[in-house]
Design a protein around this motif. Structure first.
Motif, mmCIF file in Angstrom:
data_model
loop_
_atom_site.group_PDB
_atom_site.id
_atom_site.type_symbol
_atom_site.label_atom_id
_atom_site.label_comp_id
_atom_site.label_asym_id
_atom_site.label_seq_id
_atom_site.Cartn_x
_atom_site.Cartn_y
_atom_site.Cartn_z
ATOM 1 N N GLY A 578 96.884 54.982 76.131
ATOM 2 C CA GLY A 578 97.427 54.853 77.479
ATOM 3 C C GLY A 578 96.511 54.010 78.343
ATOM 4 N N ASN A 579 97.080 53.448 79.383
ATOM 5 C CA ASN A 579 96.309 52.622 80.315
ATOM 6 C C ASN A 579 95.540 53.534 81.274
ATOM 7 O OD1 ASN A 579 95.368 50.810 82.257
ATOM 8 N ND2 ASN A 579 97.173 49.495 82.052
ATOM 9 N N PRO A 580 94.193 53.464 81.298
ATOM 10 C CA PRO A 580 93.404 54.401 82.115
ATOM 11 C C PRO A 580 93.503 54.140 83.613
ATOM 12 C CG PRO A 580 91.980 52.730 81.183
ATOM 13 C CD PRO A 580 93.339 52.497 80.584
ATOM 14 N N GLY A 581 93.876 52.888 83.973
ATOM 15 C CA GLY A 581 93.975 52.564 85.394
ATOM 16 C C GLY A 581 92.659 52.798 86.118
ATOM 17 N N GLU A 582 92.719 53.435 87.252
ATOM 18 C CA GLU A 582 91.523 53.655 88.069
ATOM 19 C C GLU A 582 90.597 54.714 87.488
ATOM 20 O OE1 GLU A 582 93.597 56.824 91.189
ATOM 21 O OE2 GLU A 582 93.253 54.741 91.807
ATOM 22 N N ASN A 583 91.036 55.412 86.444
ATOM 23 C CA ASN A 583 90.204 56.461 85.834
ATOM 24 C C ASN A 583 89.346 55.960 84.669
ATOM 25 O OD1 ASN A 583 91.082 58.673 87.474
ATOM 26 N ND2 ASN A 583 93.008 58.695 86.318
ATOM 27 N N GLU A 584 89.340 54.671 84.430
ATOM 28 C CA GLU A 584 88.604 54.148 83.278
ATOM 29 C C GLU A 584 87.126 54.522 83.313
ATOM 30 O OE1 GLU A 584 87.577 49.983 80.898
ATOM 31 O OE2 GLU A 584 89.122 49.980 82.467
ATOM 32 N N THR A 585 86.482 54.345 84.467
ATOM 33 C CA THR A 585 85.048 54.678 84.584
ATOM 34 C C THR A 585 84.810 56.150 84.292
ATOM 35 O OG1 THR A 585 84.734 52.924 86.224
ATOM 36 C CG2 THR A 585 83.048 54.630 86.097
ATOM 37 N N LEU A 586 85.676 57.000 84.834
ATOM 38 C CA LEU A 586 85.548 58.445 84.610
ATOM 39 C C LEU A 586 85.611 58.768 83.121
ATOM 40 C CD1 LEU A 586 85.573 61.438 85.585
ATOM 41 C CD2 LEU A 586 88.080 61.237 85.705
ATOM 42 N N PHE A 587 86.573 58.188 82.442
ATOM 43 C CA PHE A 587 86.741 58.460 81.013
ATOM 44 C C PHE A 587 85.560 57.935 80.196
ATOM 45 C CE2 PHE A 587 91.560 58.277 81.884
ATOM 46 C CZ PHE A 587 91.611 59.642 82.109
ATOM 47 N N ARG A 588 85.112 56.754 80.531
ATOM 48 C CA ARG A 588 83.984 56.173 79.770
ATOM 49 C C ARG A 588 82.703 56.985 79.979
ATOM 50 N NH1 ARG A 588 85.018 51.582 77.069
ATOM 51 N NH2 ARG A 588 86.750 50.242 77.742
ATOM 52 N N GLU A 589 82.488 57.444 81.179
ATOM 53 C CA GLU A 589 81.295 58.251 81.458
ATOM 54 C C GLU A 589 81.288 59.541 80.647
ATOM 55 O OE1 GLU A 589 81.462 58.785 85.659
ATOM 56 O OE2 GLU A 589 80.419 56.887 86.112
ATOM 57 N N ASN A 590 82.487 60.009 80.318
ATOM 58 C CA ASN A 590 82.579 61.257 79.559
ATOM 59 C C ASN A 590 82.734 61.033 78.054
ATOM 60 O OD1 ASN A 590 82.735 63.829 81.378
ATOM 61 N ND2 ASN A 590 83.831 62.218 82.501
#
Length: 616
Positions: A578-590
């Motif tokens: 799925g496209n992370p949109g504005e949550n990409e940084t959040l997901f990568r950090e985790n």
């Protein structure tokens, strides 16, 4: 009931009325983006055309009349079904040829590179009626020698050489395009062609001695109008060369044959064959008003650019629409290559299916009974005009740059084709252009036993065109995976972890299966409606190379984050579908490694995953 009364019940509808209805159905969607087709050549094709749009684009002449947009025949188009024989073993090639002729082929085309002995030619043509079937030669080291051997064979078997029909694939420019150099010098090649025409033009009056291989441009990734324009420029260069060597026009023109690729764009290909006759007649008209000399022979051969190694049977479907395009477009001769041609081993089954594709169109669908069946279609008439106009611009560009030879030797031809192919490859890489079984909808159970022999070779050098199939970049990834497994490694495994929203997890699992299946990975899946902890235990038990989380956007920010944190310790790359949109940084950090979605550049992403999995 009178015609007037019938049509009174169906009042005419204006274009404005149609447009209003279309906009209403689009419900606010962008008309241009939804319905207007932008070709790779840069011109736009509307979703429909009406009589007022066409204007002078529709030819007023009848079939058989210049400029021959509507074909050379006033009635029907009984094209010749040609079977290409690729075996270089004399006995086997002869057997394949006899089988093809007995089962409906009007002619065969041999790859004769192996000998200049009369005995070999006799054995190759044994039990073939040379007066009734066309014999073409698409490869030979000396066509002058071959022509003499054929004349000798005709005399020995009491045939009148004037009754023999076929062609030689003499094309020194084509050779240069494939190899980056002439097989002798340009001057020697032109003198050879002059001698071939002088010595055998009258002895073999029904043989075409010069073949213009437009297919080479197409198989290197050229557009329809580039193939057409460059082929016209090549033919014109030969014409002026032979005239400069004092050959008369009436001896040169009847000996020319064009071979065009039949590509996948159904309507564009129909338009291309119609436009080819028009353009050549226009060029020749500058030299002679004899309408018979303005005609030529047009041969269509199925494209290699769009054929695939995986899911071979899809090539049968591709071949079918291509045969239809060429026949509707009015080709004089058609060669459909077998669906398994890329495997390199000629088979009776492959030959039979390829041949029967044409025979079904002729004998059951009666395509050959109608002259120019596309006539009157506003859509095709407009396409024909646009293809002709844009191809003519290509022709003029070549002429303005000193003619075809100069453009070829300077690298201009190659550079222009590479620009177009780069656009094609970008669309294929992003899966805007779909190759079923290759960059979308793969058969994940299909594997190659000998993948190394099919991995793409190194790039050509100099001015030689790079013959490349559109699917090859994706195929190379999958072939690398098969080679990796053959070398003794375990097939890379991708595990899909489905949780949360039923509809979204299923949709994204299907997408991920499709995406990673392209690379030939083993795809497994678990569905976890229990705790994240239990899901992680099940994932670890499977020992995958890549983990893909499949759920909804909303649940990625809650349960998804929990999965990412819990899976960090496994050191297994975790991908979110799925496209992370504005949550990409959040997901990568985790701990998210990457994301896959419809905007992902699939080719680049899969090449990166190969590196992650150490697949070389």
């Amino acid at each position: 009931m009178s015609e007037k009364r019938i049509f009174s019940e169906f009042p005419p509808i204006s274009k404005d009325e149609w447009e209003e209805r279309i906009k209403e159905d689009l419900k606010g969607a962008d008309y241009e983006k939804k319905l207007v087709w932008k070709t790779i050549d840069g011109f736009s094709v509307q979703p429909y055309y009406m009589s007022q749009d066409v204007g002078d684009a529709a030819p007023a002449n009848h079939p058989g009349e210049p400029p021959f947009v509507r074909g050379y025949n006033s009635k029907g188009n009984d094209w010749k079904v040609i079977q290409q024989i690729n075996s270089e073993k004399i006995k086997e090639a002869n057997e394949f040829a006899i089988n093809a002729i007995e089962r409906g082929a009007d002619g065969v085309s041999f790859k004769l590179c192996f000998s200049d002995k009369q005995e070999d030619v006799s054995n190759l043509l044994k039990n073939i009626d040379l007066s009734k079937k066309q014999i073409h030669f698409h490869s030979n080291h000396s066509y002058s020698v071959l022509a003499e051997l054929i004349c000798n064979e005709a005399k020995k078997r009491n045939y009148n050489a004037a009754d023999l029909a076929g062609s030689f694939n003499f094309d020194s420019f084509g050779y240069y395009l494939l190899h980056g150099e002439y097989y002798n010098s340009h001057e020697d090649n032109m003198n050879e062609l002059k001698c071939l025409i002088q010595n055998f033009g009258k002895r073999l009056p029904n043989y075409k001695l010069l073949n213009i291989n437009g297919q080479h441009f197409a198989n290197a990734g050229a557009s329809v109008t580039q193939e057409l324009g460059f082929a016209m420029a090549s033919a014109h260069e030969y014409l002026t060369e032979m005239l400069s060597l004092n050959l008369p026009l009436e001896e040169i023109l009847p000996k020319i044959r064009f071979t065009f690729s039949i590509g996948p764009s159904y309507f564009l290909e129909i338009a291309k064959f119609r436009a080819a006759r028009h353009l050549w007649a226009t060029i020749v008209e500058q030299y002679t008003k004899d309408i018979n000399l303005q005609k030529t022979t047009i041969h269509g051969i199925s494209s290699l650019y769009n054929k695939t190694l995986y899911d071979l049977y899809n090539n049968m479907l591709r071949n079918t629409t291509e045969a239809m395009s060429a026949s509707i477009g009015g080709a004089d001769e058609i060669t459909i290559l077998p669906h398994d041609f890329l495997l390199g081993n000629e088979t009776e089954f492959g030959d039979r299916i390829a041949r029967n594709t044409q025979l079904l169109l002729k004998e059951e669908s009666h395509f050959g009974k109608v002259a120019d069946p596309a006539a009157g279609s506003y859509y095709i008439e407009m396409l024909t005009q646009k293809v002709a106009d844009f191809a003519w611009k290509q022709f003029q560009t070549i002429e303005e740059n000193g003619g075809f030879r100069k453009a070829m030797e300077s690298g201009l031809i190659k550079a222009e084709i590479e620009k177009t192919n780069a656009k094609r490859e970008k669309d294929i890489a992003m899966r805007k252009m779909v190759y079923v079984g290759i960059n979308n909808y793969p058969n994940t159970k299909e594997h190659f036993e000998n993948p190394d022999s099919f991995l793409s070779k190194k790039q050509t050098e100099g001015n030689a065109l790079q013959m490349k199939r559109g699917a090859s970049n994706f195929e190379n990834i999958r072939l690398q995976t098969d080679s990796f497994v053959k070398a003794g490694s375990k097939r890379p495994a991708v595990l899909l972890c489905q949780f949360g929203n039923l509809a979204m997890r299923n949709a994204r699992a299907i997408f991920a299966t499709n995406f990673f299946g392209i690379a030939g990975y083993e795809i497994n899946s678990i569905v976890n409606d229990n705790s994240v902890e239990e899901g992680v235990k099940e994932i670890v038990k499977e020992k995958p190379g890549i983990i893909v989380l499949c759920s909804s956007d909303e649940e990625y920010t809650t349960l998804g984050i929990e999965y990412l944190k819990a899976l960090k310790q496994t050191n297994i790359p975790v991908v979110i579908a799925g496209n992370p949109g504005e949550n990409e940084t959040l997901f990568r950090e985790n701990g998210a490694h990457s994301f896959i979605h419809v905007r992902t550049l699939a080719l680049d992403a899969l090449e990166d995953y190969q590196k992650v999995l150490s697949v070389k």
